[in-house]
Design a protein around this motif. Structure first.
Motif, PDB file in Angstrom:
ATOM      1  N   ARG A   1      -2.012  -0.545  -5.838  1.00 33.56           N
ATOM      2  CA  ARG A   1      -1.621  -1.949  -5.908  1.00 33.56           C
ATOM      3  C   ARG A   1      -2.650  -2.665  -6.768  1.00 33.56           C
ATOM      4  N   TYR A   2      -2.167  -3.510  -7.673  1.00 31.47           N
ATOM      5  CA  TYR A   2      -3.045  -4.158  -8.638  1.00 31.47           C
ATOM      6  C   TYR A   2      -3.338  -5.597  -8.221  1.00 31.47           C
TER       7      TYR A   2
ATOM      8  N   THR B   1      -7.939  -0.753   1.161  1.00 29.89           N
ATOM      9  CA  THR B   1      -7.926  -2.019   0.433  1.00 29.89           C
ATOM     10  C   THR B   1      -9.362  -2.416   0.130  1.00 29.89           C
TER      11      THR B   1
ATOM     12  N   ARG C   1      -0.600  -7.877  -7.338  1.00 32.73           N
ATOM     13  CA  ARG C   1       0.137  -7.405  -6.157  1.00 32.73           C
ATOM     14  C   ARG C   1       1.308  -6.485  -6.509  1.00 32.73           C
ATOM     15  N   SER C   2       1.473  -6.148  -7.758  1.00 29.79           N
ATOM     16  CA  SER C   2       2.479  -5.144  -8.105  1.00 29.79           C
ATOM     17  C   SER C   2       1.995  -3.769  -7.651  1.00 29.79           C
ATOM     18  N   VAL C   3       2.958  -2.870  -7.418  1.00 29.35           N
ATOM     19  CA  VAL C   3       2.647  -1.542  -6.889  1.00 29.35           C
ATOM     20  C   VAL C   3       3.345  -0.489  -7.742  1.00 29.35           C
TER      21      VAL C   3
ATOM     22  N   ARG D   1      -0.688   6.153  -4.813  1.00 27.63           N
ATOM     23  CA  ARG D   1      -0.130   4.798  -4.878  1.00 27.63           C
ATOM     24  C   ARG D   1      -1.239   3.813  -5.215  1.00 27.63           C
TER      25      ARG D   1
END
Length: 459
Positions: free
Chosen positions: A332-333, A291, A336-338, A330
């Motif tokens: 995450r933007y 992150t 918070r969409s993945v 993977r």
């Protein structure tokens, strides 16, 4: 049920045989006084332990820094960089600090705490020492995180030792290393897990066979692992608030409301558990994620982060002696969409120099220049011969065939292998940051410093 600790007994057992339960409490008290004269009630049937290391990261820091003992210690990411609390010592918890709390919130609650971003190589080292202790007690060990493990210590014709004695010995042996643990003892993983949380730190909570309903009945449904906020609300709408009410509920209604999970919930609320203690070597996937304190928006930043994470996954694969066929990416933007994507490799691999260029190609399906990326994860799976049933590591946005035209940056496999082995040797001796490629340094300093407790990330 009995809660005890190495020093004080806080509650007598509750179960179907009150006399035997009282005798067990007396035996525990005698044992703490150095007088092992009273026998424990016999244990018939399965015996599962859940060993939970108390405030593990913070405890290791206090072990290595004597001046920090007795003071609030927080291990986690930076308060001003989207950090999250990994672990808070018990001295910090009266202020309201908890694991998974935003570091900024924890700082407001306890500004005088000692903060550290953590030393994960050191935590892995201590964890491995403790797991060695557990495996010396029984081969049936399932490590579920860096600081938790299930053990099956069911009495057999060959092994007649009482499960409570095994638990006491584990606590003593762990404490000799300088940290402590709490243990739940029960007839199933569900009961052992809930029991382990009842008396912390340094607690030992025992639920004897036949006492599961008395133990579980009054507890809120959220106490059970797998029941989240949405499931709790759905149960409450049906008048089910406690595990006792869940145990008495109509199984057909639960099946209609929750599908096959309804049956699992019902069985567990009644003290049963379909899940055995799985062996540690049954690895389904190896993954790592990162992150970022500041969202990534440039291609070189995203590619560098992918290379860094891919290298960590490759190193962990080699440590485990695993090679996988299914590589996953993977993202995450900022909203918070993945989204995720995976590929099937032409041959099993543990070589990040070979599969990183493919990950960079996969990146184009998930990201365009300027898109803010908050988190990136890389995973490898497909270790079994029968890959037809291999589950994806992430929610899959698209599955595409392998791309043989994506060539490694170093085409010669022998040269790649030599380079990888050399860097592994240096890291084994001097630490994970002792040698890195230039692309791995691009995002240095742009992480939150938070850490997950996935066991695969620490082995």
């Amino acid at each position: 049920m009995r809660r005890e600790s190495p020093h004080t007994a806080s509650e007598a057992p509750v179960g179907p045989e009150g006399g035997a339960a009282r005798k067990a409490a007396d035996a525990d008290a005698a044992a703490r006084d150095g007088q092992d004269t009273l026998p424990l009630p016999p244990w018939k049937g399965p015996a599962i332990l859940l060993v939970d290391l108390d405030a593990f990261f913070a405890s290791v820091e206090q072990l290595d820094h004597p001046a920090w003992r007795g003071k609030p210690v927080i291990v986690g990411g930076d308060p001003d960089k989207r950090g999250v609390v990994s672990t808070a010592s018990y001295e910090a918890r009266p202020y309201g600090v908890r694991s998974a709390m935003p570091s900024s919130t924890a700082y407001r609650l306890c500004p005088h705490a000692i903060w550290t971003r953590g030393r994960f190589d050191r935590y892995r080292e201590v964890s491995n020492e403790i797991m060695d202790i557990l495996r010396s007690e029984t081969p049936h060990v399932q490590q579920v995180s860096i600081d938790e493990a299930f053990l099956d210590v069911s009495p057999t014709a060959v092994n007649r030792e009482h499960p409570v004695e095994v638990a006491r010995r584990i606590q003593r042996r762990v404490e000799e290393l300088g940290v402590t643990c709490s243990i739940g003892v029960g007839t199933s993983k569900t009961v052992a897990k809930i029991a382990s949380d009842m008396d912390k730190p340094r607690g030992l909570t025992v639920v004897y066979p036949g006492g599961e309903r008395d133990f579980l009945g009054p507890l809120p449904v959220r106490t059970m692992s797998g029941i989240g906020a949405a499931a709790e609300e759905k149960l409450r709408s049906r008048g089910i608030r406690t595990l006792g009410e869940l145990a008495d509920a109509d199984e057909g209604m639960l099946l209609r409301a929750f599908g096959k999970n309804g049956r699992v919930m019902h069985v567990r609320a009644n003290g049963g558990d379909d899940a055995p203690v799985a062996q540690d070597d049954d690895v389904k996937s190896v993954s790592n994620e990162m992150t970022f304190a500041v969202d990534l928006t440039a291609r070189d930043e995203v590619e560098g982060a992918i290379a860094t994470i891919a290298a960590k996954v490759g190193r962990r694969l080699r440590r485990k002696g695993l090679r996988g066929r299914t590589i996953s990416l993977r993202m995450r933007y900022d909203d918070r969409s993945v989204r995720s994507v995976q590929r099937q490799l032409a041959a099993p691999s543990d070589d990040e120099l070979a599969y990183t260029p493919l990950l960079h190609r996969m990146m184009d399906e998930l990201w365009q220049p300027g898109m803010p990326v908050r988190l990136i994860g890389v995973g490898m799976a497909g270790f079994e011969e029968d890959e037809g049933v291999q589950e994806a590591l992430f929610d899959i946005a698209k599955v595409a065939p392998s791309e043989d035209d994506v060539r490694p940056s170093i085409p010669d496999e022998g040269k790649r292998r030599g380079l990888i082995e050399a860097t592994d040797l240096v890291k084994d001796r001097f630490g994970e940051t002792a040698v890195r490629f230039g692309r791995e340094l691009r995002g240095e300093g742009n992480t939150t410093g938070s850490a997950a407790k996935n066991p695969a990330d620490y082995k």
